[in-house]
Every structure is written in structure tokens, then in C-alpha cells.
Write an enzyme that holds these catalytic residues in place. Structure first.
Site, mmCIF file in Angstrom:
data_model
loop_
_atom_site.group_PDB
_atom_site.id
_atom_site.type_symbol
_atom_site.label_atom_id
_atom_site.label_comp_id
_atom_site.label_asym_id
_atom_site.label_seq_id
_atom_site.Cartn_x
_atom_site.Cartn_y
_atom_site.Cartn_z
ATOM 1 N N HIS A 117 37.282 -8.840 6.809
ATOM 2 C CA HIS A 117 36.912 -7.496 6.347
ATOM 3 C C HIS A 117 37.623 -7.108 5.067
ATOM 4 O O HIS A 117 37.671 -5.924 4.723
ATOM 5 C CB HIS A 117 37.181 -6.465 7.450
ATOM 6 N N CYS A 146 37.597 0.681 -14.161
ATOM 7 C CA CYS A 146 37.631 -0.685 -14.662
ATOM 8 C C CYS A 146 37.889 -0.662 -16.172
ATOM 9 O O CYS A 146 37.229 0.080 -16.906
ATOM 10 C CB CYS A 146 36.270 -1.317 -14.356
ATOM 11 N N SER A 192 38.876 -4.645 19.978
ATOM 12 C CA SER A 192 38.060 -3.908 20.963
ATOM 13 C C SER A 192 36.665 -4.504 21.075
ATOM 14 O O SER A 192 35.837 -4.008 21.826
ATOM 15 C CB SER A 192 37.936 -2.440 20.517
HETATM 16 C C1 BV8 Z 1 27.265 -6.213 8.590
HETATM 17 C C2 BV8 Z 1 36.973 -2.294 7.108
HETATM 18 C C3 BV8 Z 1 24.999 -6.473 8.000
HETATM 19 C C4 BV8 Z 1 37.258 -0.872 7.162
HETATM 20 C C5 BV8 Z 1 35.735 -2.786 9.047
HETATM 21 C C6 BV8 Z 1 25.047 -6.712 14.634
HETATM 22 C C7 BV8 Z 1 25.147 -7.660 13.613
HETATM 23 C C8 BV8 Z 1 25.604 -7.289 12.348
HETATM 24 C C9 BV8 Z 1 25.978 -5.961 12.087
HETATM 25 C C10 BV8 Z 1 25.877 -5.020 13.097
HETATM 26 C C11 BV8 Z 1 25.415 -5.399 14.359
HETATM 27 N N1 BV8 Z 1 25.423 -4.290 15.146
HETATM 28 C C12 BV8 Z 1 25.878 -3.242 14.430
HETATM 29 C C13 BV8 Z 1 26.139 -3.632 13.169
HETATM 30 C C14 BV8 Z 1 26.651 -2.776 12.099
HETATM 31 C C15 BV8 Z 1 28.174 -2.763 12.042
HETATM 32 C C16 BV8 Z 1 28.811 -2.645 13.374
HETATM 33 O O1 BV8 Z 1 29.249 -3.644 13.933
HETATM 34 N N2 BV8 Z 1 28.874 -1.421 13.868
HETATM 35 C C17 BV8 Z 1 29.519 -1.209 15.147
HETATM 36 C C18 BV8 Z 1 30.421 0.023 15.056
HETATM 37 C C19 BV8 Z 1 28.414 -1.046 16.179
HETATM 38 N N3 BV8 Z 1 28.638 -3.948 11.366
HETATM 39 C C20 BV8 Z 1 28.723 -3.920 10.028
HETATM 40 O O2 BV8 Z 1 28.350 -2.982 9.366
HETATM 41 C C21 BV8 Z 1 29.263 -5.151 9.344
HETATM 42 N N4 BV8 Z 1 28.338 -5.505 8.332
HETATM 43 O O3 BV8 Z 1 27.179 -7.020 9.465
HETATM 44 O O4 BV8 Z 1 26.258 -5.910 7.729
HETATM 45 C C22 BV8 Z 1 24.452 -6.888 6.696
HETATM 46 C C23 BV8 Z 1 24.029 -8.204 6.554
HETATM 47 C C24 BV8 Z 1 23.465 -8.577 5.359
HETATM 48 C C25 BV8 Z 1 23.355 -7.665 4.296
HETATM 49 C C26 BV8 Z 1 23.812 -6.357 4.450
HETATM 50 C C27 BV8 Z 1 24.366 -5.959 5.650
HETATM 51 C C28 BV8 Z 1 30.584 -4.849 8.653
HETATM 52 C C29 BV8 Z 1 31.656 -4.667 9.652
HETATM 53 C C30 BV8 Z 1 32.993 -4.498 8.932
HETATM 54 C C31 BV8 Z 1 33.334 -3.044 8.893
HETATM 55 N N5 BV8 Z 1 34.665 -2.885 8.340
HETATM 56 N N6 BV8 Z 1 36.916 -2.712 8.467
HETATM 57 C C32 BV8 Z 1 38.739 -0.717 7.189
HETATM 58 O O5 BV8 Z 1 39.449 -1.529 7.815
HETATM 59 O O6 BV8 Z 1 39.170 0.250 6.575
HETATM 60 S S1 BV8 Z 1 35.677 -2.824 10.740
HETATM 61 C C33 BV8 Z 1 37.081 -2.136 11.407
HETATM 62 O O7 BV8 Z 1 36.933 -2.298 12.846
HETATM 63 C C34 BV8 Z 1 38.372 -2.878 11.103
HETATM 64 O O8 BV8 Z 1 38.199 -3.987 10.252
HETATM 65 C C35 BV8 Z 1 38.810 -3.396 12.457
HETATM 66 O O9 BV8 Z 1 39.469 -4.584 12.372
HETATM 67 C C36 BV8 Z 1 37.504 -3.537 13.111
HETATM 68 C C37 BV8 Z 1 37.496 -3.761 14.579
HETATM 69 O O10 BV8 Z 1 38.426 -2.913 15.161
HETATM 70 P P1 BV8 Z 1 39.626 -3.638 15.959
HETATM 71 O O11 BV8 Z 1 40.358 -4.509 15.017
HETATM 72 O O12 BV8 Z 1 39.074 -4.254 17.193
HETATM 73 O O13 BV8 Z 1 40.554 -2.417 16.279
HETATM 74 P P2 BV8 Z 1 40.304 -1.322 17.399
HETATM 75 O O14 BV8 Z 1 41.192 -0.159 17.101
HETATM 76 O O15 BV8 Z 1 38.822 -1.097 17.545
HETATM 77 O O16 BV8 Z 1 40.789 -2.023 18.741
HETATM 78 C C38 BV8 Z 1 42.150 -2.381 18.885
HETATM 79 C C39 BV8 Z 1 42.224 -3.127 20.207
HETATM 80 O O17 BV8 Z 1 43.550 -3.618 20.347
HETATM 81 C C40 BV8 Z 1 41.963 -2.242 21.400
HETATM 82 O O18 BV8 Z 1 41.098 -2.917 22.297
HETATM 83 C C41 BV8 Z 1 43.342 -2.032 22.033
HETATM 84 O O19 BV8 Z 1 43.273 -1.992 23.446
HETATM 85 C C42 BV8 Z 1 44.054 -3.272 21.615
HETATM 86 N N7 BV8 Z 1 45.495 -3.087 21.409
HETATM 87 C C43 BV8 Z 1 46.141 -1.983 20.935
HETATM 88 N N8 BV8 Z 1 47.463 -2.245 20.861
HETATM 89 C C44 BV8 Z 1 47.647 -3.515 21.289
HETATM 90 C C45 BV8 Z 1 46.403 -4.061 21.638
HETATM 91 N N9 BV8 Z 1 46.257 -5.305 22.106
HETATM 92 C C46 BV8 Z 1 47.368 -6.048 22.239
HETATM 93 N N10 BV8 Z 1 48.613 -5.601 21.922
HETATM 94 C C47 BV8 Z 1 48.791 -4.351 21.451
HETATM 95 N N11 BV8 Z 1 50.018 -3.919 21.148
HETATM 96 ZN ZN ZN Z 2 33.857 -3.185 -14.268
#
Ligand code: BV8
Ligand code: ZN
Length: 243
Positions: A117, A146, A192
Site C-alpha cells: 500500500h 512539483c 483484520s
Molecule cells: C483496488 C493506504 C481496484 C491508506 C490502504 C475486491 C477486490 C479488489 C478491490 C476491492 C474488492 N472489494 C472491495 C474493494 C475495494 C477496496 C477494499 O478492499 N475495500 C474494503 C474496505 C471493502 N480495495 C481497494 O480499493 C484497493 N484497490 O483493489 O482497486 C482497482 C483495480 C484496477 C484499477 C483500479 C482499481 C486498495 C486498497 C488499499 C487501500 N489503502 N492503506 C493508508 O494507510 O493511509 S488500506 C489500509 O487498511 C491500510 O493499508 C491497512 O494496512 C489496511 C488493512 O488494515 P489492517 O492493516 O488490517 O489494520 P486494521 O486496523 O484493519 O486491523 C488491525 C488488526 O490487527 C485487527 O484485526 C486487530 O485485532 C489486530 N491487532 C491489533 N493489535 C494487535 C493485533 N494483532 C496482533 N498484535 C497486536 N498487538
Molecule cells: Zn510534476
């Protein structure tokens, strides 16, 4: 059976690891979806989407600048170190795909690493195709432009609705292809399972014959996709599981 019995990584076994914000949580970086997580303070659409950036680039730069400043003070934890150690042991039988943008895996010594990402400390131009460049500056107030085309700079982060870098996907695909006919393990830690295509990796690897292991603080959305689930903090579990 010892819940922390290390998976057998000897001989020719390959290991593909996916990490999420839960691995960096132990270093003090807020996750996204936990209580008081990043998405509690901001709507995803406003700060992590191209539409949000077009509508209010100053808000998006404030959001990423604060995270850039916070992450610059953070150090890796034992979970990051355990992953760097097992990479040194396995060599090209190992690949780490991280969803995290904080750069901590590289600070901890991981090299066989793809940042799915993007990276907080890298910017690129939204107006021309100059290559992404290292940028550790916190852009508060003024919008960075830029020096080639005058276009707006943006964080080199994959926002929702944006495609992942084909080179990143190709490296993951090549590693998975190399596991064909071999014994291999897919290990996910601190995620998650909410965001695709990263969240789809476990099903894809399991269908291709991988053993699947999850290390997480609690059961995530896609917990049923994993053959083995180890509940706990990644900083405690990973060093013992990968010893
Ligand atoms: C794309 C940058 C298509 C931002 C991020 C199916 C296929 C393809 C796409 C989709 C699809 N279905 C839906 C989509 C669209 C979308 C998507 O997935 N939406 C979701 C919400 C339904 N996907 C996209 O848009 C992706 N793009 O596929 O485009 C395309 C193809 C061709 C041409 C054009 C377009 C892009 C996805 C990337 C988005 N950007 N990050 C930023 O970081 O500022 S995602 C963001 O969520 C972060 O990167 C993060 O890493 C990611 C996932 O979150 P997690 O890392 O899991 O963190 P979270 O807080 O959720 O969970 C933490 C977990 O840790 C918890 O479970 C907790 O219990 C646990 N935990 C906590 N503490 C601990 C622990 N475990 C162990 N020890 C601990 N101490
Ligand atoms: Zn430029």
C-alpha cells in the site's frame, strides 16, 4: 499441542507472510479499525481516496503529515525483528508482503519485502510521471508542489479505489508460483482481513496447497479461511512461533 509450536520451516519449506497494522501496533502506531483507530477520527473517503485528495488536498496532507511525524519517532518491535530473523534463515524461500506504510519492517532489517500500500516517507507528483521520491517532510499548511511541472505532490500511498503497483503484485505472484509442488506456509499477522486484494491472499494460497496460519489479537473477518489461528499480541507470538 503447544499453541506456539513453531511450524516446520526446515528443508525446502517456503514462507509467505502478510502483515497489517496490528504488527506495528506494538510499536505504538494506531491501527485503523480498533478502538480510537485512525478511521475513527477520519472518514476513509476523505483522507485515503483520490476523490478526497481532489476535494481537500490540505486535509489529506495534514492526515499524512501527522502520521509521517509520528512514525518517524517509532522503532520496530520484537515482531518485526522475528520476521527479519526468519528471512535471514530462509533466504529466497521467504517473502514478506506488508500492508503497512510505516517503513518499520525495513528499519528492522527485512529486505525480501513488498509494500503493498505504499510508504509514508515517499511522495510523488500527481501532475507528472516523475518517479516517486523519498520525502520525510511534514507538509503542514502549504501544499507541496512539483519543481518540474508545478503539479501537486501526493503521498505515494495506495488509496481506496486505486490499483496496487503491478510490480508489487508480480513479485507476490512469482513467489507463489515458485511454491508449486513445494511445502509452503502462508502466515498473516495483525490484520483484520478487511481490505482487498491483500485480504484475498489467504484463500488463494490455501487453494494452492499452502498451510495457513493467522497471528492476531482477535478473530478477524476472514478467520475461517485460516487452518491455524494463534490468538495473541504479534510482538509476543511471532518471536516464539518463528524461533
Ligand atoms: C483496488 C493506504 C481496484 C491508506 C490502504 C475486491 C477486490 C479488489 C478491490 C476491492 C474488492 N472489494 C472491495 C474493494 C475495494 C477496496 C477494499 O478492499 N475495500 C474494503 C474496505 C471493502 N480495495 C481497494 O480499493 C484497493 N484497490 O483493489 O482497486 C482497482 C483495480 C484496477 C484499477 C483500479 C482499481 C486498495 C486498497 C488499499 C487501500 N489503502 N492503506 C493508508 O494507510 O493511509 S488500506 C489500509 O487498511 C491500510 O493499508 C491497512 O494496512 C489496511 C488493512 O488494515 P489492517 O492493516 O488490517 O489494520 P486494521 O486496523 O484493519 O486491523 C488491525 C488488526 O490487527 C485487527 O484485526 C486487530 O485485532 C489486530 N491487532 C491489533 N493489535 C494487535 C493485533 N494483532 C496482533 N498484535 C497486536 N498487538
Ligand atoms: Zn510534476
Amino acid at each position: 499441542m503447544d499453541p506456539l509450536a513453531p511450524p516446520d520451516l526446515d528443508g525446502d519449506t517456503r514462507l509467505l507472510v502478510l502483515t497489517g497494522a496490528g504488527v506495528s501496533a506494538e510499536s505504538g502506531i494506531p491501527t485503523f479499525r480498533d478502538a480510537n483507530g485512525l478511521w475513527e477520527q477520519h472518514r476513509v473517503e476523505d483522507v485515503a481516496s483520490p476523490e478526497g485528495f481532489a476535494a481537500d488536498p490540505a486535509l489529506v496532507w495534514r492526515f499524512y503529515s501527522l502520521r509521517r511525524e509520528a512514525a518517524a519517532q517509532i522503532v520496530p518491535n520484537a515482531g518485526h525483528a522475528a520476521l527479519a530473523d526468519v528471512e535471514r534463515r530462509l533466504g529466497d524461500r521467504f517473502l514478506l508482503a506488508t500492508q503497512n506504510v510505516d517503513g518499520l519492517h525495513r528499519v528492522a532489517g527485512s529486505e525480501r519485502l513488498v509494500e503493498m500500500h505504499g510508504n509514508l516517507f515517499t511522495s510523488r507528483c500527481a501532475g507528472c510521471d516523475r518517479p516517486p521520491f523519498e520525502d520525510r517532510v511534514a507538509h503542514h499548511g502549504t501544499l507541496p508542489r512539483c519543481d518540474r511541472c508545478g503539479g501537486l505532490l501526493r503521498p505515494h500511498i495506495v488509496w481506496f479505489g486505486e490499483a496496487l503497483d503491478p510490480a508489487v503484485l508480480a513479485r507476490i505472484d512469482a513467489f507463489i508460483a515458485g511454491c508449486k509442488g513445494k511445502r509452503w506456509i502462508f502466515l498473516a499477522a495483525g490484520t483484520s482481513g478487511a481490505v482487498y486484494p491483500a485480504a484475498g491472499l489467504v484463500d488463494r494460497c490455501r487453494r494452492l496447497g499452502a498451510e495457513t496460519v493467522l497471528v492476531n489479537l482477535e478473530a478477524p473477518e476472514n478467520v475461517r479461511s485460516f487452518g491455524r489461528v494463534v490468538t495473541g499480541r504479534s510482538g509476543d507470538v511471532l518471536p516464539r512461533l518463528l524461533r
